[in-house]
Design a protein around this motif. Structure first.
Motif, PDB file in Angstrom:
ATOM      1  N   SER A   1      -4.833   6.092  -0.573  1.00  0.00           N
ATOM      2  CA  SER A   1      -4.035   4.880  -0.409  1.00  0.00           C
ATOM      3  C   SER A   1      -4.378   3.909  -1.526  1.00  0.00           C
ATOM      4  O   SER A   1      -5.565   3.611  -1.753  1.00  0.00           O
ATOM      5  CB  SER A   1      -4.314   4.231   0.949  1.00  0.00           C
ATOM      6  OG  SER A   1      -3.949   5.082   2.007  1.00  0.00           O
TER       7      SER A   1
ATOM      8  N   ASP B   1      -8.384   3.706  -1.666  1.00  0.00           N
ATOM      9  CA  ASP B   1      -9.119   4.111  -0.476  1.00  0.00           C
ATOM     10  C   ASP B   1      -8.734   5.558  -0.108  1.00  0.00           C
ATOM     11  O   ASP B   1      -7.557   5.833   0.158  1.00  0.00           O
ATOM     12  CB  ASP B   1      -8.803   3.166   0.678  1.00  0.00           C
ATOM     13  CG  ASP B   1      -9.577   3.520   1.945  1.00  0.00           C
ATOM     14  OD1 ASP B   1     -10.737   3.986   1.813  1.00  0.00           O
ATOM     15  OD2 ASP B   1      -9.024   3.329   3.056  1.00  0.00           O
TER      16      ASP B   1
ATOM     17  N   ASN C   1       5.587   5.000   0.736  1.00  0.00           N
ATOM     18  CA  ASN C   1       5.090   3.826   1.443  1.00  0.00           C
ATOM     19  C   ASN C   1       4.247   4.255   2.629  1.00  0.00           C
ATOM     20  O   ASN C   1       4.557   5.205   3.350  1.00  0.00           O
ATOM     21  CB  ASN C   1       6.246   2.960   1.924  1.00  0.00           C
ATOM     22  CG  ASN C   1       6.909   2.239   0.768  1.00  0.00           C
ATOM     23  OD1 ASN C   1       6.255   1.893  -0.194  1.00  0.00           O
ATOM     24  ND2 ASN C   1       8.213   2.035   0.857  1.00  0.00           N
ATOM     25  N   GLN C   2       3.167   3.519   2.838  1.00  0.00           N
ATOM     26  CA  GLN C   2       2.250   3.822   3.937  1.00  0.00           C
ATOM     27  C   GLN C   2       2.230   2.648   4.900  1.00  0.00           C
ATOM     28  O   GLN C   2       2.025   1.512   4.492  1.00  0.00           O
ATOM     29  CB  GLN C   2       0.837   4.104   3.390  1.00  0.00           C
ATOM     30  CG  GLN C   2      -0.209   4.341   4.459  1.00  0.00           C
ATOM     31  CD  GLN C   2      -0.006   5.679   5.134  1.00  0.00           C
ATOM     32  OE1 GLN C   2       0.838   6.459   4.722  1.00  0.00           O
ATOM     33  NE2 GLN C   2      -0.746   5.929   6.194  1.00  0.00           N
TER      34      GLN C   2
ATOM     35  N   THR D   1      -3.605   0.068  -3.019  1.00  0.00           N
ATOM     36  CA  THR D   1      -3.097  -1.245  -2.627  1.00  0.00           C
ATOM     37  C   THR D   1      -3.084  -2.184  -3.829  1.00  0.00           C
ATOM     38  O   THR D   1      -4.058  -2.246  -4.586  1.00  0.00           O
ATOM     39  CB  THR D   1      -3.957  -1.858  -1.517  1.00  0.00           C
ATOM     40  OG1 THR D   1      -3.974  -0.965  -0.393  1.00  0.00           O
ATOM     41  CG2 THR D   1      -3.408  -3.198  -1.067  1.00  0.00           C
TER      42      THR D   1
ATOM     43  N   THR E   1       0.848  -1.200   0.000  1.00  0.00           N
ATOM     44  CA  THR E   1       0.000   0.000   0.000  1.00  0.00           C
ATOM     45  C   THR E   1       0.879   1.244   0.000  1.00  0.00           C
ATOM     46  O   THR E   1       1.832   1.344   0.777  1.00  0.00           O
ATOM     47  CB  THR E   1      -0.933   0.021   1.219  1.00  0.00           C
ATOM     48  OG1 THR E   1      -1.808  -1.104   1.157  1.00  0.00           O
ATOM     49  CG2 THR E   1      -1.765   1.295   1.243  1.00  0.00           C
ATOM     50  N   LYS E   2       0.557   2.180  -0.885  1.00  0.00           N
ATOM     51  CA  LYS E   2       1.282   3.449  -0.966  1.00  0.00           C
ATOM     52  C   LYS E   2       0.296   4.601  -1.083  1.00  0.00           C
ATOM     53  O   LYS E   2      -0.848   4.412  -1.512  1.00  0.00           O
ATOM     54  CB  LYS E   2       2.239   3.461  -2.166  1.00  0.00           C
ATOM     55  CG  LYS E   2       3.388   2.472  -2.055  1.00  0.00           C
ATOM     56  CD  LYS E   2       4.315   2.581  -3.263  1.00  0.00           C
ATOM     57  CE  LYS E   2       5.474   1.606  -3.154  1.00  0.00           C
ATOM     58  NZ  LYS E   2       6.383   1.716  -4.320  1.00  0.00           N
ATOM     59  N   LYS E   3       0.785   5.772  -0.718  1.00  0.00           N
ATOM     60  CA  LYS E   3      -0.017   6.990  -0.832  1.00  0.00           C
ATOM     61  C   LYS E   3       0.313   7.707  -2.138  1.00  0.00           C
ATOM     62  O   LYS E   3       1.478   7.824  -2.512  1.00  0.00           O
ATOM     63  CB  LYS E   3       0.288   7.933   0.340  1.00  0.00           C
ATOM     64  CG  LYS E   3      -0.324   7.508   1.654  1.00  0.00           C
ATOM     65  CD  LYS E   3      -1.738   8.013   1.777  1.00  0.00           C
ATOM     66  CE  LYS E   3      -2.251   7.822   3.199  1.00  0.00           C
ATOM     67  NZ  LYS E   3      -3.631   8.345   3.335  1.00  0.00           N
TER      68      LYS E   3
ATOM     69  N   LYS F   1      -4.483  13.053  -0.851  1.00  0.00           N
ATOM     70  CA  LYS F   1      -3.832  11.794  -1.198  1.00  0.00           C
ATOM     71  C   LYS F   1      -4.747  10.624  -0.870  1.00  0.00           C
ATOM     72  O   LYS F   1      -5.584  10.710   0.034  1.00  0.00           O
ATOM     73  CB  LYS F   1      -2.507  11.644  -0.448  1.00  0.00           C
ATOM     74  CG  LYS F   1      -1.432  12.624  -0.884  1.00  0.00           C
ATOM     75  CD  LYS F   1      -0.099  12.300  -0.231  1.00  0.00           C
ATOM     76  CE  LYS F   1       1.007  13.224  -0.752  1.00  0.00           C
ATOM     77  NZ  LYS F   1       2.336  12.865  -0.180  1.00  0.00           N
TER      78      LYS F   1
ATOM     79  N   LEU G   1       0.667   0.179   7.150  1.00  0.00           N
ATOM     80  CA  LEU G   1      -0.710  -0.313   7.274  1.00  0.00           C
ATOM     81  C   LEU G   1      -1.074  -0.605   8.722  1.00  0.00           C
ATOM     82  O   LEU G   1      -2.245  -0.748   9.054  1.00  0.00           O
ATOM     83  CB  LEU G   1      -0.893  -1.587   6.437  1.00  0.00           C
ATOM     84  CG  LEU G   1      -0.778  -1.378   4.941  1.00  0.00           C
ATOM     85  CD1 LEU G   1      -0.931  -2.711   4.252  1.00  0.00           C
ATOM     86  CD2 LEU G   1      -1.804  -0.405   4.454  1.00  0.00           C
TER      87      LEU G   1
END
Length: 472
Positions: free
Chosen positions: A166, A215, A468-469, A168, A135-137, A164, A471
């Motif tokens: 998210s 999302d 990178n986010q 995935t 998952t990234k923003k 922004k 999770l």
């Protein structure tokens, strides 16, 4: 006669054989074409577009490559086959609960089918790729369809909430993301600020939509809209004098008496009219010429960009020739001018100063031109310019030459810093565009010529930034 035929055993056999053949043909042709009787007395039918479900750890993994539907051929008794075809509980599935990450051929299975029926699946397997979820923003860019904003208006920088989202998917798919867009298309002909919601989608560099989880899937968008046009009258001003001294300009008129100036309201407030100088130095009689409408300083364009001007002339009457014509018509011979002896005691008046002044005046009023070479084209009006790259296709150098015309006195005052050559990219999206070139800052009493009136420019979106986010 009939009794004799029926009493003959061979006649009865032949008739029976004919009836049997006719009955067999009838049954075969009238039966459902999708159902055929096999050698063992079973029926065969094909159930098309059976949905495929994929079972895997959806919290941690992603799967790609599985088909959406398959075709299932079922074999068995006629009643069971027809029942299976009429029911909607038949489902194909791929079980990947225990599969490891990587690419593999997975078997496609069937559930919801009677044990007394035999099933053949097409295709029987699928080449699927299993990968860990990442998952990234990504920053969301707003895209407006052309029909959203009314003519004579322009959209400002849209505000997105949240800025922004998210996204995935597998690392391989995320690496393909080039654009993340919230496209507005439902709104039409907006003339004032408006708020709306837009669905967010991710695309690769070729604008193919990518299968990822986003999302939130929708964002709130606020779009400022401002008026950019004002209609003002045209005024035509004579520039120079005809080289033929017997010709004078009597009028300068055009069917186009007004133009629309495309500019922010802060610019149009100070524009009351547009004056166009008309070069008449080469005029010898009535003529219609097409001239460009100058773009006022701070404006992006004008509409129309050029107008046709009707130049009307009159002929001067030479006084001496008129007197000669009158004398000839009356039969008189014009008198010779009296001869006088100059007074040598009085020195002749010194007229050198006056003559020089006249010469200087003639020189200053003379129409001349000057050329500025390799003037860079300035790009303006591109919305969210920090998100785009621009490349000149024609001219490749991004420079043009300009020839400016005016009187000697006016031309002597022109410097390179007095004007700019501008390509306006307002309301343009990605792609290759041909845009007109305008000259800003040049005084209205000048005319000019560019080596080319349009430029071909490519607009390319910069690759979206991703971070990178966590999770957890």
């Amino acid at each position: 006669m009939m009794d004799r035929i029926l009493s003959n055993k061979w006649s009865v056999r032949i008739i029976s054989l004919i009836f049997a053949a006719v009955l067999f043909t009838y049954i075969t042709s009238s039966s459902d074409k999708a159902i055929n009787m096999g050698e063992s007395g079973t029926y065969v039918d094909v159930i098309n577009n059976v949905p495929v479900e994929v079972y895997y750890d959806k919290d941690k993994m992603t799967v790609s490559g599985a088909p959406d539907t398959v075709d299932v051929t079922v074999t068995g008794s006629k009643g069971l086959v027809q029942l299976a075809k009429s029911q909607s509980n038949l489902v194909a599935y791929i079980d990947l609960k225990k599969a490891k990450a990587g690419t593999q051929n997975a078997k496609i299975q069937i559930k919801g089918l009677s044990d007394r029926l035999k099933a053949t699946i097409n295709p029987a397997t699928a080449k699927v790729t299993i990968a860990e979820k990442v998952t990234k923003k990504y920053t969301v860019d707003v895209e407006l369809n052309k029909s959203v904003i009314a003519d004579g208006y322009q959209a400002g920088t849209a505000k997105v909430k949240p800025k922004k989202v998210s996204i995935t998917g597998s690392q391989e798919v995320l690496d393909q993301i080039a654009y993340v867009k919230a496209t507005i298309s439902d709104e039409k002909d907006q003339k004032s600020d408006f708020d709306t919601t837009a669905t967010v989608s991710a695309f690769d560099a070729n604008l193919n939509k990518l299968d990822v989880e986003i999302d939130p899937g929708q964002v709130d968008v606020s779009v400022p809209v401002s008026k950019i046009g004002k209609t003002v009258p045209l005024r035509f001003q004579q520039s120079g004098n005809p080289a033929d001294k017997t010709v004078t300009i009597s009028s300068l008129t055009s069917d186009d008496t007004k133009v629309t100036v495309i500019a922010p309201e802060s610019v149009t407030d100070s524009i009351e009219q547009i004056t166009i100088p008309i070069d008449v130095t080469q005029i010898t009689g009535d003529k219609t010429v097409e001239v460009k409408v100058p773009v006022p300083t701070g404006a992006t364009s004008v509409n129309p960009t050029s107008v046709k001007v009707n130049i009307k002339t009159t002929k001067k009457q030479n006084d001496q020739s008129s007197n000669n014509d009158a004398n000839k018509s009356s039969g008189q011979t014009p008198e010779a001018p009296a001869t006088t002896t100059p007074d040598t005691t009085t020195p002749p008046a010194n007229n050198d100063k006056d003559e020089n002044s006249d010469d200087n005046s003639d020189t200053e009023d003379k129409q001349v031109s000057t050329e500025f070479r390799d003037v860079p084209i300035t790009i303006t009006g591109l919305n969210n310019s920090e998100s785009f790259n621009t490349t000149f296709i024609d001219p490749v150098s991004g420079k043009v030459n300009i020839t400016i015309n005016g009187t000697q006195k006016e031309i002597d005052t022109v410097e390179r810093s007095d004007f700019n050559i501008v390509a306006n990219l307002s309301n343009l999206q990605e792609g290759v565009h041909t845009v007109p070139l305008a000259v800003h800052g040049l005084a209205a009493n000048f005319t000019f010529t560019l080596t080319q009136s349009k430029a071909e420019i490519q607009i390319v979106k910069k690759v979206a930034d991703a971070s990178n986010q966590d999770l957890s």
